[in-house]
Design a protein around this motif. Structure first.
Motif, PDB file in Angstrom:
ATOM      1  N   SER A   1       0.841  -1.189   0.000  1.00 30.68           N
ATOM      2  CA  SER A   1       0.000   0.000   0.000  1.00 30.68           C
ATOM      3  C   SER A   1       0.876   1.238   0.000  1.00 30.68           C
ATOM      4  O   SER A   1       1.906   1.278   0.684  1.00 30.68           O
TER       5      SER A   1
ATOM      6  N   HIS B   1     -11.136   9.903  -0.529  1.00 34.88           N
ATOM      7  CA  HIS B   1     -10.563   8.559  -0.386  1.00 34.88           C
ATOM      8  C   HIS B   1     -11.551   7.686   0.383  1.00 34.88           C
ATOM      9  O   HIS B   1     -11.214   7.097   1.403  1.00 34.88           O
ATOM     10  N   ARG B   2     -12.771   7.618  -0.116  1.00 30.16           N
ATOM     11  CA  ARG B   2     -13.817   6.938   0.631  1.00 30.16           C
ATOM     12  C   ARG B   2     -13.461   5.474   0.889  1.00 30.16           C
ATOM     13  O   ARG B   2     -13.804   4.914   1.921  1.00 30.16           O
ATOM     14  N   TYR B   3     -12.736   4.846  -0.067  1.00 31.33           N
ATOM     15  CA  TYR B   3     -12.362   3.430   0.106  1.00 31.33           C
ATOM     16  C   TYR B   3     -11.509   3.245   1.347  1.00 31.33           C
ATOM     17  O   TYR B   3     -11.545   2.187   1.969  1.00 31.33           O
TER      18      TYR B   3
ATOM     19  N   LEU C   1     -13.901   3.997   4.478  1.00 31.64           N
ATOM     20  CA  LEU C   1     -14.825   2.887   4.731  1.00 31.64           C
ATOM     21  C   LEU C   1     -14.127   1.693   5.380  1.00 31.64           C
ATOM     22  O   LEU C   1     -14.783   0.778   5.851  1.00 31.64           O
ATOM     23  N   ARG C   2     -12.780   1.707   5.398  1.00 33.79           N
ATOM     24  CA  ARG C   2     -12.076   0.624   6.097  1.00 33.79           C
ATOM     25  C   ARG C   2     -12.160   0.801   7.617  1.00 33.79           C
ATOM     26  O   ARG C   2     -11.886  -0.137   8.364  1.00 33.79           O
TER      27      ARG C   2
ATOM     28  N   GLN D   1     -17.509   0.589   8.984  1.00 34.12           N
ATOM     29  CA  GLN D   1     -17.921  -0.780   8.694  1.00 34.12           C
ATOM     30  C   GLN D   1     -19.104  -1.162   9.579  1.00 34.12           C
ATOM     31  O   GLN D   1     -20.069  -1.764   9.121  1.00 34.12           O
TER      32      GLN D   1
ATOM     33  N   ALA E   1     -22.651   4.660   1.877  1.00 31.86           N
ATOM     34  CA  ALA E   1     -21.299   4.295   1.448  1.00 31.86           C
ATOM     35  C   ALA E   1     -20.665   5.412   0.608  1.00 31.86           C
ATOM     36  O   ALA E   1     -19.516   5.784   0.843  1.00 31.86           O
ATOM     37  N   PHE E   2     -21.417   5.937  -0.341  1.00 32.05           N
ATOM     38  CA  PHE E   2     -20.842   6.938  -1.242  1.00 32.05           C
ATOM     39  C   PHE E   2     -21.736   8.167  -1.321  1.00 32.05           C
ATOM     40  O   PHE E   2     -22.474   8.341  -2.297  1.00 32.05           O
TER      41      PHE E   2
ATOM     42  N   LEU F   1     -15.368  11.411  -4.664  1.00 32.95           N
ATOM     43  CA  LEU F   1     -14.665  10.179  -5.029  1.00 32.95           C
ATOM     44  C   LEU F   1     -14.612  10.019  -6.547  1.00 32.95           C
ATOM     45  O   LEU F   1     -13.544   9.821  -7.121  1.00 32.95           O
ATOM     46  N   SER F   2     -15.743  10.138  -7.194  1.00 31.48           N
ATOM     47  CA  SER F   2     -15.826   9.820  -8.620  1.00 31.48           C
ATOM     48  C   SER F   2     -15.832  11.064  -9.500  1.00 31.48           C
ATOM     49  O   SER F   2     -15.680  10.970 -10.713  1.00 31.48           O
TER      50      SER F   2
END
Length: 608
Positions: A115, A136-138, A141-142, A147, A573-574, A584-585
């Motif tokens: 990483s 950096h939502r990914y 979300l960690r 979660q 989530a998004f 994010l997108s």
RNA sequence: GGGGUGGUAGUUCAGCCCGGUUAGAACGCUGGCCUGUCAAGCCAGAGGUCGCGGGUUCAAGUCCCGUCCACCCCGCCA
């Protein structure tokens, strides 16, 4: 570093599931490097997966290779580890985590992926700015917190589906490409290539179609469904959000309320192990406005609004008298123990009241008698009568707003919330309340017509149906001279409120053609317009439509409250930003000219 | 459309009121030491378009104007 590209898809358990019963077992686990504590000799790694965290130990005494490789591990590397679960040595247990009694001694380490250094730490991402988290939502979300939120959301929808299934409801999907509806919020539009110049609208709710499903004879429908509204955002409002939508035939208000109370009871028990008392409290629209100044009261604390008109009339304070004279109200709340506030602090409070629309904020300190710039306008006896009315005592601060009723209620309800927060009165727990007996119609001064307070398909209460049907809507005097006749009509509408959030609303619908027609006349929606916009519903009502009604619940808000979040973004989530942009997108974005050409669409954005 | 808060190192923030040497701290990152840590510790090091544009000034992170972004709220929205 050697990356492994195969043979690692074996995982015996989740990291967070390992307990003392696993001691002695050789296991393989996969996950992310959460934290690494490299002592040179011993290396500790907190390995994280969805199930939780387990400490894994790299020792040269167990495996020289694994220990050497572990020096190069960094945050969020993805690894597979094999080794023996052992009891931790006495005194090194960690009581703060469920797996704290045990640890894994690793004899084989595979690095599945590396990483890059992180823009923010997973463990303290809550401190990172929300913009960064969304970009950096990914990574965001960690976080175990996020979660947990999404897992609870999953459980909530699962329980809801089970519940409705058991109650005989059918989940039936309705289209996302649907028809623009005139009343209510702004629509999101989608151009149609096959019908040039025409547009679909994304649904604000499946309202009309679920009524059609009742006419179709499905009797009990529900759906967990995305809805879209192109309005400005708030902490509890996203442009796309999820509703738990349901509709029942041969049902009246009590049936809907009973079904929802049963659902909430089950939900809170199964998801949070909280036992809810049913039936929930109920307040009429009139009562909640009088006592709390809002149709979504937070009943976790008091600080109720009190009417002060009668006492104000016995004084000579012009602001109060003028407000009453012009048909307005004077109401007050009690700032418990706030008599110690400085002039400056009161000024700030006044500013706050003004930002909510008040022209000012009058105050009287109950302190060595009465301290106030307006005390001189009232006889001592009147001042003394104000005190018990507000449940005030020495050391309190009585706050007054005089204005049109709407302003008084709006300002004081917000002030009440603010004071509730400031005085730490808002307890924990879940306070549900049904708001009932809403007015059917609301006068819109600007458009000079009535509007449906809920929506135009909401039924009036039975007592008022005849009254409504007998109205001659061609007589324009009705809308001027006899206006109050109509604002008194009650609707079979109900909202469900939890801790000051409106989490749902619904109504019993009009199911007879002639009543629906009369409603449109009252709302000044022409026959032609009605036919064009929802003719299909009117047609359906001609063919044996059963009595029916339902409700829609805001799933995002409900889950937000259940997980204790302060924004629905934390249970989506998004989510999008306040400008409805996805960091994010990068949505929305410009499209290819070719795409627009195909649709015969030209943009005409004004250049500032 | 309006009101408010914020934007300085990868991150969180201090510095801004009251302009003036080389823009700091903590965490993170890199390297080294370290066999019982769990926010590991110790030593060393790298790291900056002070959101962007303009203006005032001998001099701007700091003052002024505009603008963008994020958040909270009003309007809007059930």
């Amino acid at each position: 570093m050697n990356l492994i590209y195969g043979g690692y898809m074996i995982r015996d358990k989740g990291c967070g599931e390992i307990r003392e019963s696993d001691i002695g077992l050789p296991l393989t686990l996969c996950g992310w490097v959460f934290r690494r504590r490299d002592h040179g000799g011993l290396i500790f790694v907190d390995l994280r997966d969805r199930s939780g965290i387990l400490q894994v130990v790299f020792s040269p005494d167990v495996s020289g290779d694994a220990h050497e490789l572990a020096h190069d591990l960094r945050s969020e590397y993805v690894v597979s580890v094999s080794g023996e679960i052992r009891k931790r040595p006495d005194g090194t247990e960690n009581p703060n985590i469920p797996t704290g009694m045990v640890e894994m001694y690793v004899n084989k380490l595979e690095v599945l992926n590396e990483s890059a250094p992180l823009p923010f730490g997973i463990e303290d991402a809550a401190d990172a700015s929300e913009a960064l988290r969304l970009k950096h939502r990914y990574l965001d979300l960690r976080r175990p917190e996020m979660q947990k939120n999404l897992i609870i959301r999953h459980t909530v929808t699962k329980v809801i589906r089970d519940y409705f299934d058991e109650k005989g409801f059918l989940e039936i999907e309705t289209p996302v490409l649907t028809k623009s509806t005139p009343e209510g919020a702004r629509d999101y539009l989608v151009p149609s290539r096959l019908n040039l110049g025409c547009f679909y609208a994304l649904p604000q709710s499946p309202q009309l179609l679920k009524q059609i499903l009742m006419v179709s004879g499905f009797e009990k429908y529900f759906q967990i469904v995305k809805c879209f509204r192109d309005e400005d955002l708030r902490a509890d409002r996203q442009p796309e959000f999820t509703q738990v939508d349901l509709e029942m035939s041969f049902a009246d208000r009590e049936d809907v309320i009973e079904v929802i109370e049963g659902m909430m009871k089950r939900l809170f028990k199964e998801v949070l192990s909280v036992k809810l008392e049913t039936p929930f409290e109920r307040l009429s629209f009139h009562e909640t406005m009088e006592r709390f100044g809002t149709d979504k009261p937070d009943l976790r604390f008091g600080l109720e609004l009190k009417d002060m008109v009668d006492l104000s009339e016995k004084g000579s304070f012009k602001v109060f008298l003028d407000a009453i004279q012009s048909g307005g109200r004077v109401k007050a709340i009690n700032g418990k123990g706030m008599a110690g506030l400085s002039r400056k602090e009161i000024d700030l409070l006044t500013e706050e009241a003004e930002s909510f629309g008040a022209k000012g904020l009058a105050w009287i300190k109950v302190k060595n008698g009465f301290e106030s710039p307006i005390a001189k306008f009232f006889p001592k006896e009147i001042l003394r009568q104000m005190v018990p009315r507000l449940d005030a005592e020495e050391g309190d601060l009585m706050l007054f707003v005089a204005d049109k009723e709407k302003v008084v209620h709006n300002v004081l309800s917000r002030l009440r919330l603010e004071l509730g927060k400031r005085l730490n009165l808002i307890g924990s727990g879940y306070k549900f309340v049904w708001i009932t007996d809403f007015p059917l119609l609301e006068w819109n001064d600007e458009e000079v017509r009535f509007e449906a307070m809920h929506h135009p398909f909401t039924s009036p209460v039975d007592e008022d149906i005849e009254k409504l049907l007998s109205v001659d809507t061609s007589n324009s005097e009705l809308f001027t001279v006899h206006r109050s006749l109509f604002t008194d009509i009650k609707a079979k509408a109900y909202d469900i409120v939890l801790n000051g959030y409106e989490i749902g609303g619904g109504s019993i619908r009009i199911y007879r053609r002639e009543l629906q027609k009369k409603m449109f006349e009252l709302l000044r929606i022409s026959e032609e317009e009605a036919r064009m916009k929802f003719g299909f519903l009117l047609d359906a009502l001609e063919y044996g439509a059963p009595p029916h009604g339902g409700i829609a619940l805001g799933l995002d808000r409900l889950v937000m409250i259940m997980v204790g979040a302060t924004s629905i973004r934390d249970v989506i989530a998004f989510p999008k930003t306040q400008k409805a942009f996805c960091l994010l997108s990068g949505t929305p974005s410009a499209v290819e000219p070719r795409q627009l050409k195909e649709l015969y669409i030209k943009t005409d954005v004004p250049i500032e």
